[in-house]
Design an enzyme around this catalytic site. Sequence first.
Site, PDB file in Angstrom:
ATOM      1  N   SER A 146      52.659  16.885 110.064  1.00 18.01           N
ATOM      2  CA  SER A 146      51.836  17.338 108.958  1.00 18.01           C
ATOM      3  C   SER A 146      51.965  16.245 107.969  1.00 18.01           C
ATOM      4  O   SER A 146      52.857  15.521 108.079  1.00 18.01           O
ATOM      5  CB  SER A 146      52.311  18.348 108.463  1.00 18.01           C
ATOM      6  OG  SER A 146      51.601  18.703 107.390  1.00 18.01           O
ATOM      7  N   TYR A 159      59.276  23.317 104.224  1.00 17.36           N
ATOM      8  CA  TYR A 159      58.279  23.009 105.273  1.00 17.36           C
ATOM      9  C   TYR A 159      58.178  21.652 105.540  1.00 17.36           C
ATOM     10  O   TYR A 159      57.992  21.128 106.965  1.00 17.36           O
ATOM     11  CB  TYR A 159      56.920  23.856 104.991  1.00 17.36           C
ATOM     12  CG  TYR A 159      55.726  23.551 105.938  1.00 17.36           C
ATOM     13  CD1 TYR A 159      55.867  24.202 107.314  1.00 17.36           C
ATOM     14  CD2 TYR A 159      55.154  22.579 105.644  1.00 17.36           C
ATOM     15  CE1 TYR A 159      54.912  24.092 107.899  1.00 17.36           C
ATOM     16  CE2 TYR A 159      54.161  22.416 106.746  1.00 17.36           C
ATOM     17  CZ  TYR A 159      53.783  23.163 107.771  1.00 17.36           C
ATOM     18  OH  TYR A 159      53.082  22.929 108.759  1.00 17.36           O
TER      19      TYR A 159
END
Length: 256
Positions: A146, A159
């Site tokens: 990501s 995260y």
Amino acid sequence: MTQRLQDRTALVTGSTSNIGRAIAQRLAAEGAHVVVSGRDAERGEAVVAGIRADGGKADFVRADLDGSREASHALAAEATEVLGGRIDVLVNNAGIYRTAPTLADTDADALDQLYAVNVKAPYFLTQAVAPRMVADGGGAIVNLGSWVARLAAPSGGAYASTKAAMESLTRSWAAELGAQGVRVNAVSPGVVRPPELDPALSFSENMTVGTPAGAPGHPDAIAAAVAYLASDDARFVHGSVLDVDGGRANVAVVAA
């Protein structure tokens, strides 16, 4: 569409919706026999039905990848059987995002679950699949990272750290497995609009202001990148993280 994955097999985790679904559909369209995997059997069977209706080959294997070695190894074993004894392509896509805006707001359970699903589950799945790939003469593993792994924000750090871990493991596994015929790479998505959302609705538009793309991406863009890395077109690509993020992580963001 080209058939770059003709006669190959693929396991895509978390492929009952959004990015994972688009990846499964694209790999099947490229000729692969795909195992669609996730927790929701109804959604999984719907993805399989759609692939088959388009002339592709797919099966559903239910799995709850909770971070345990047992769950990941069980999925590897069942998928291998369904796919006729081999997995040529593994896509570690399954992951969760737990709302934990700040360091102070992150409790132990949330942190444990994030690492269990986002890091431990793909770790143990790769542990189960990679040796068989080596024995079968090679394969391709594609992890999902990501943009938040490298472009820090003042929230969501827990995260982001799990995605940074996956990008680091991508390089480590590439070093470990490359000489044995297994290529390992990653795709780093940017802000992606789930296709089921009404296009008229705003979805994280503020996260793409000032980027070259200027808008959220579509899951198909991520799927195309995965298909490339899984194919022989990327035969000389090892340990790379391919940014498919509209320029979010690498180009200076200028406020509108």
